[in-house]
Write a protein that holds these residues in place. Structure first.
Motif, PDB file in Angstrom:
ATOM      1  N   ALA A  45       0.377  -0.970  -0.129  1.00  0.00           N
ATOM      2  CA  ALA A  45      -0.123  -0.066   0.266  1.00  0.00           C
ATOM      3  C   ALA A  45       0.808   1.180   0.068  1.00  0.00           C
ATOM      4  O   ALA A  45       1.612   1.532   0.761  1.00  0.00           O
ATOM      5  N   VAL A  46       0.513   2.388  -0.117  1.00  0.00           N
ATOM      6  CA  VAL A  46       0.728   3.452  -0.711  1.00  0.00           C
ATOM      7  C   VAL A  46       0.043   4.773  -0.781  1.00  0.00           C
ATOM      8  O   VAL A  46      -1.599   4.124  -1.045  1.00  0.00           O
ATOM      9  N   ALA A  47      -0.071   6.370  -0.546  1.00  0.00           N
ATOM     10  CA  ALA A  47      -0.693   7.258  -0.795  1.00  0.00           C
ATOM     11  C   ALA A  47      -0.537   8.050  -1.751  1.00  0.00           C
ATOM     12  O   ALA A  47       1.035   7.933  -1.491  1.00  0.00           O
ATOM     13  N   ALA A  48      -1.617   8.287  -2.508  1.00  0.00           N
ATOM     14  CA  ALA A  48      -0.735   9.437  -3.693  1.00  0.00           C
ATOM     15  C   ALA A  48       0.434  10.275  -3.386  1.00  0.00           C
ATOM     16  O   ALA A  48       1.710  10.435  -3.230  1.00  0.00           O
ATOM     17  N   ASN A  49      -0.075  11.149  -2.403  1.00  0.00           N
ATOM     18  CA  ASN A  49       0.767  12.136  -1.615  1.00  0.00           C
ATOM     19  C   ASN A  49       2.172  12.027  -1.073  1.00  0.00           C
ATOM     20  O   ASN A  49       3.150  12.547  -1.451  1.00  0.00           O
ATOM     21  N   GLN A  50       2.113  10.558  -0.460  1.00  0.00           N
ATOM     22  CA  GLN A  50       3.310  10.418  -0.009  1.00  0.00           C
ATOM     23  C   GLN A  50       4.846   9.713  -1.148  1.00  0.00           C
ATOM     24  O   GLN A  50       5.907   9.472  -1.144  1.00  0.00           O
TER      25      GLN A  50
ATOM     26  N   GLN B  69      -0.852  19.299   1.979  1.00  0.00           N
ATOM     27  CA  GLN B  69       0.069  18.385   1.904  1.00  0.00           C
ATOM     28  C   GLN B  69       1.176  18.573   1.599  1.00  0.00           C
ATOM     29  O   GLN B  69       2.387  18.703   2.372  1.00  0.00           O
ATOM     30  N   ASP B  70       0.861  19.767   0.639  1.00  0.00           N
ATOM     31  CA  ASP B  70       1.605  20.607  -0.258  1.00  0.00           C
ATOM     32  C   ASP B  70       1.592  21.339   0.665  1.00  0.00           C
ATOM     33  O   ASP B  70       3.224  22.283   0.319  1.00  0.00           O
TER      34      ASP B  70
END
Ligand code: BGP
Length: 476
Positions: free
Chosen positions: A14-19, A34-35
């Motif tokens: 698993a990952v997340a887009a922003n990370q 997040q930016d």
């Protein structure tokens, strides 16, 4: 006990887009919260993106996803959990027309997974609310978010319905109680946010989640929709009945989210809590009806357990992500997260006893400061035996829970490739089977290297868990 997992068990990562994606302003993407959060949960919120924000580049997954998915396929992944960055699809969040370039990116990403027979498992909102929605509407504190979210889910369901079968509505939905900005895009500082406003935001998210479930079932027959909960078994610090009741109360505040998603209504203990805390939730006509659109499965992250006590002098641990008293019997990770493999068996049983729904472990893993070294062939690697140990211990407990009769759909280890930490925004806190050559000062080639755990996990998947058996014998 036979270590083989059930046929069709969904192994993956698993990952997340922003990370991981980076490319924070490419192809029409709008800014997300997040930016402007360069240092994670404890750091400041900046006006505009700053260079020290590791997420702006991430691990450049946006440009390298083909190479990465190929590596996942090499490990034998059956499923890959990622999120869609909302602000790639609707850069501001409240416009009428989606950004075609953003839509194309996820088309290509999901196609690439499917090419290898990897099922995408998609988190619709993973700590990446469009910044404009946070700044203009105060995020989920505002009921209008339900409309913006509805437009977003209708768009992505229409576009990817043929490619994506498994969906999660909100990452760790209960975390909004602890970090309202990161989880809910709520700009009001936590100390100024009333509990009533916070639970009103929760209500909006719960309604939005039920609405997404309803729409998904209408638009994508056959799709499976899950809630996603930050799970954390809460043990009484002592057998004193006061401590048992204190842990019951603390547990309820977490269980509330799963209970609404599965049972379709507010539980009695929460109504009592609202009454005693003078909280009135503004419900609109139709909300209660909407909440009856319950999920198909329950997914959760699992990293740690905590203790609870009725004695106010017992202090919550600093390291643990959302507090809780440290357990004197457990060791902690380098970042202070207490490691408790049996807690995973416990929570799987607990949730199944409570919900009688299939369960999906969509996050679990060890964040560690890996030390890369050169192997005998002159290639960079990491001998991450500690990570192997951690995962092995946890997977054995998953198998125990399956033996207990718990239907577990799959396991996606967190951060299957190194990525930027959510809580601290560091790259130093690595979870991956794949090492990414990038450091917190921004240096590094971004090249990918296989760690020892890469081969180990590949073997676990190839043997559908059988390779864990030797380890189990050793432990007995
Ligand atoms: C969960 C989040 C993830 C992830 C993970 C590990 O709470 O859903 O986004 O990052 O925790 O946490 P961290 O990155 O802080 O080590």
């Amino acid at each position: 006990m036979d270590m083989v997992f059930p046929e069709g068990f969904l192994w993956g990562g698993a990952v997340a887009a922003n990370q991981c994606e980076g490319a924070y302003n490419e192809d029409g993407k709008g800014l997300s919260i997040q930016d402007v959060l360069p240092h994670g949960l404890k750091g400041e919120i900046t006006q505009a993106p700053t260079k020290d924000n590791m997420k702006l580049v991430g691990i450049d997954f946006y440009h390298r996803y083909k190479e990465d998915i190929k590596l996942f396929a090499e490990m034998g992944f059956k499923v890959f959990r990622t999120s869609i960055a909302w602000s790639r699809i609707f850069p501001d969040g409240d416009e009428m027309v989606p950004n075609e370039k953003g839509l194309q990116f996820y088309d290509a990403l999901f196609d690439e997974c499917l090419k290898y027979g990897i099922e995408p498992l998609v988190t619709i909102s993973h700590y990446e609310t469009p910044l404009h929605l946070a700044r203009t509407y105060n995020g989920w504190a505002n009921r209008r978010m339900i409309d913006f979210y509805e437009q977003y889910v209708r768009t992505i369901f229409a576009r990817y319905g043929g490619k994506v079968k498994y969906w999660l509505t909100f990452n760790e939905i209960n975390s909004v109680l602890h970090f309202p900005f990161m989880s809910g895009g709520i700009c009001t500082p936590k100390e100024k946010l009333s509990e009533e406003a916070l639970y009103q935001a929760v209500h909006h998210e719960l309604v939005a989640s039920a609405l997404a479930t309803k729409i998904a079932h209408e638009m994508m027959p056959g799709a499976k929709i899950g809630c996603m909960i930050l799970s954390m078994p809460i043990y009484p610090l002592t057998p004193h009945p006061d401590d048992v009741i204190a842990s019951l109360h603390a547990g309820h505040l977490n269980d509330f989210f799963g209970d609404v998603h599965v049972r379709g209504r507010y539980p009695g203990y929460m109504l009592r809590y609202f009454k005693e805390h003078h909280i009135t939730i503004q419900m609109e006509p139709g909300d209660e009806e909407l909440l009856k659109n319950t999920v198909d499965f329950v997914s959760f992250s699992y990293y740690m357990s905590v203790c609870e006590s009725a004695d106010p002098s017992k202090k919550a641990g600093e390291g643990n992500i959302i507090g809780g008293i440290p357990n004197p019997y457990l060791k902690a990770s380098e970042w202070g997260w207490q490691i408790d493999p049996q807690g995973l068996r416990y929570i799987l049983n607990y949730y199944y006893d409570r919900y009688q729904k299939p369960l999906f472990i969509v996050e679990n893993g060890l964040g560690a400061a890996d030390k890369p070294e050169v192997d005998e062939n002159g290639v960079l690697t990491v001998r991450d035996d500690y990570r192997i140990q951690y995962m092995r211990d946890h997977l054995i407990q998953v198998r125990e829970a399956i033996e207990d009769g718990v239907p577990v759909m799959g396991y996606t280890s967190w951060g299957c490739i190194d990525l930027v930490s959510a809580s601290t925004a560091e790259l130093k806190k690595r979870y991956g089977f794949i090492y990414v050559d990038r450091r917190d000062d921004g240096t590094g080639t971004l090249e990918r290297y296989k760690k020892k755990s890469f081969y180990w996990y590949g073997e676990v998947i190839r043997t559908n868990g059988r390779s864990l058996a030797g380890d189990l014998e050793k432990k007995r």
